[in-house]
Design a protein around this motif. Structure first.
Motif, PDB file in Angstrom:
ATOM      1  N   THR A   1      43.779  17.537  15.276  1.00 37.95           N
ATOM      2  CA  THR A   1      42.700  18.319  15.882  1.00 37.95           C
ATOM      3  C   THR A   1      43.224  19.639  16.426  1.00 37.95           C
ATOM      4  O   THR A   1      42.637  20.702  16.202  1.00 37.95           O
ATOM      5  N   SER A   2      44.344  19.587  17.133  1.00 36.70           N
ATOM      6  CA  SER A   2      44.927  20.803  17.692  1.00 36.70           C
ATOM      7  C   SER A   2      45.360  21.763  16.582  1.00 36.70           C
ATOM      8  O   SER A   2      45.176  22.977  16.696  1.00 36.70           O
TER       9      SER A   2
ATOM     10  N   THR B   1      42.910   9.248  25.571  1.00 38.06           N
ATOM     11  CA  THR B   1      43.907  10.077  24.904  1.00 38.06           C
ATOM     12  C   THR B   1      45.175   9.249  24.723  1.00 38.06           C
ATOM     13  O   THR B   1      45.296   8.153  25.289  1.00 38.06           O
TER      14      THR B   1
ATOM     15  N   GLU C   1      45.200  13.700  17.773  1.00 42.12           N
ATOM     16  CA  GLU C   1      45.229  14.868  18.658  1.00 42.12           C
ATOM     17  C   GLU C   1      46.010  16.012  18.019  1.00 42.12           C
ATOM     18  O   GLU C   1      45.624  17.181  18.134  1.00 42.12           O
TER      19      GLU C   1
END
Length: 184
Positions: free
Chosen positions: A82-83, A43, A79
């Motif tokens: 995607t979120s 991440t 990220e």
């Protein structure tokens, strides 16, 4: 095969080439969505916390660090996308605002009392240095003053016996980077 980074020049040590190469293979698979069985999760935060061993004639630390910063930025953007797809853009921003408020509350504490202090016999971060940087961050969050992610990533504080607890300051700085990357 050519080297992805320049090598450290004598007498300086560089990052362990095998560790860097392996990490970059893992990161590439994670970013592409093709992790191998047993690969650890990668991440933006784990990239920021990555450390490599040192070796003679290893990879130039400056070049690898710059690449890791770019990689962290790419993972943070992925990220965020995607979120936003899963929970909506507003949920992502709401979480970033909540984190920013927690940071602002911490930084809004009185000078010399913003973080825990270590034992007077132990070395921590110099209180005046941290408080000065905390004031800059407060102006960033409150007034939108310009400060870059790199400014936060590369800030250094002089040591001081009985200073601020380093781990606590570092956690807040990591959270600042997370918020800054979230709102880019």
């Amino acid at each position: 095969m050519s080297s992805p980074f320049p090598r450290a020049r004598k007498p300086k040590l560089g990052y362990h080439t095998g560790e860097v190469d392996e990490f970059l293979r893992l990161a590439r698979r994670a970013y592409d969505g093709t992790p191998a069985p047993g690969d650890r999760a990668i991440t933006a935060e784990s990239i920021r916390l990555t450390a490599f061993g040192m070796q003679k004639h290893g990879y130039s630390t400056d070049h690898v660090d710059a690449a890791l910063e770019r990689l962290e930025d790419a993972f943070a953007a992925q990220e965020r996308r995607t979120s936003a797809l899963l929970y909506g853009q507003e949920a992502w921003l709401r979480e970033a605002r909540t984190t920013a408020q927690v940071i602002a509350n911490r930084l809004g504490r009185p000078e010399h009392h913003r973080f825990e202090r270590v034992n007077p016999l132990v070395t921590g971060y110099r209180v005046e240095d941290v408080d000065r940087f905390a004031d800059k961050l407060t102006r960033y969050f409150r007034d939108g003053w310009p400060i870059s992610v790199d400014d936060v990533r590369t800030v250094t504080f002089r040591p001081q016996r009985g200073g601020y607890r380093e781990a606590q300051v570092d956690l807040v700085l990591d959270a600042v980077v997370d918020v800054m990357l979230a709102v880019r």
